[in-house]
Design an enzyme around this catalytic site. Structure first.
Site: not given
Ligand code: DX5
Ligand code: ZN
Length: 215
Positions: A9, A34, A36, A38, A67, A69, A138, A144, A146, A174, A197
């Protein structure tokens, strides 16, 4: 031994060097990227839109696993498709019309996925299992990078695997994925692991990917 694909990601990448980060994970063995998205409304964070997707499209041949969101979502799907998305996933919890959104994604020649939040009942996915290509389970609350992996995810993967009864749907996990939980996810039936991360915050992307999906 069953092997899963890995989708780093970019949310945890160094945005000031995004091109080299993308190339580095590709070289390190990533199977897809991936991305993300948002909106600060469906989730409490804002990331990026189609223009970023477009700007990295020419830097890699990896499939883009986008993805979303965001809610509403329909009005943005064409932009992401044209920007270079290969798989577009939307959230089961949005108010926008999921059936119309999935139809639109397919009409643009892209694969469609549905992402399911940790507190959403798995059987809510049932009306969609004949029309989707991917389910994102999920393993953190979206918003976020981490965060810590939610343990209950493993049983959810097994439940969803049972629900889809052999249909050709990729199961992706994920959030918070690391070598500590990746094998359990794979054993439960996960096809794709997303990791932010636990790849980008390490010195060797190649080693980190191997530690997650197995050598
Ligand atoms: C969370 C995201 C994930 C996230 C994964 O809302 O959809 O894809 O970035 O990051 P880590 O692996 O750090 O949880
Ligand atoms: Zn994601």
């Amino acid at each position: 031994m069953q092997k899963a694909k890995i989708a780093p990601s970019i949310l945890s990448a160094d945005f000031s060097n995004l091109e080299s980060e993308v190339r580095a994970v590709e070289k390190a063995g990533a199977n897809m990227l991936h991305i993300d998205v948002m909106d600060g409304h469906f989730v409490d964070n804002i990331t990026f839109g189609p223009s970023l997707v477009r700007s990295i499209r020419s830097k890699t041949t990896l499939p883009f696993d986008v993805h979303l969101m965001i809610d509403p979502v329909q009005m943005y799907i064409k932009d992401f498709a044209e920007a270079g998305a290969d798989i577009i996933s939307i959230h089961l919890e949005i108010k926008d019309d999921l059936f119309k959104a999935i139809e639109l994604i397919h009409s643009l020649g892209k694969k469609a996925g549905i992402a399911v939040n940790p507190d959403t009942e798995t059987n809510k996915i049932l009306p969609f299992i004949d029309i989707i290509d991917q389910i994102i389970i999920m393993s953190v609350y979206p918003g976020f990078a981490g965060q810590s992996f939610i343990e209950g995810t493993i049983s959810k993967v097994k439940e969803i695997k049972d629900l889809i009864r052999g249909r050709e749907i990729d199961i992706e996990v994920d959030g918070g994925v690391s070598p500590l939980c990746s094998q359990d996810c794979i054993d439960a039936g996960c096809d794709i692991l997303v990791a932010g991360s636990s790849i980008f915050n390490t010195d060797s992307y190649e080693l980190s990917i191997k530690e997650i999906i197995g050598f």
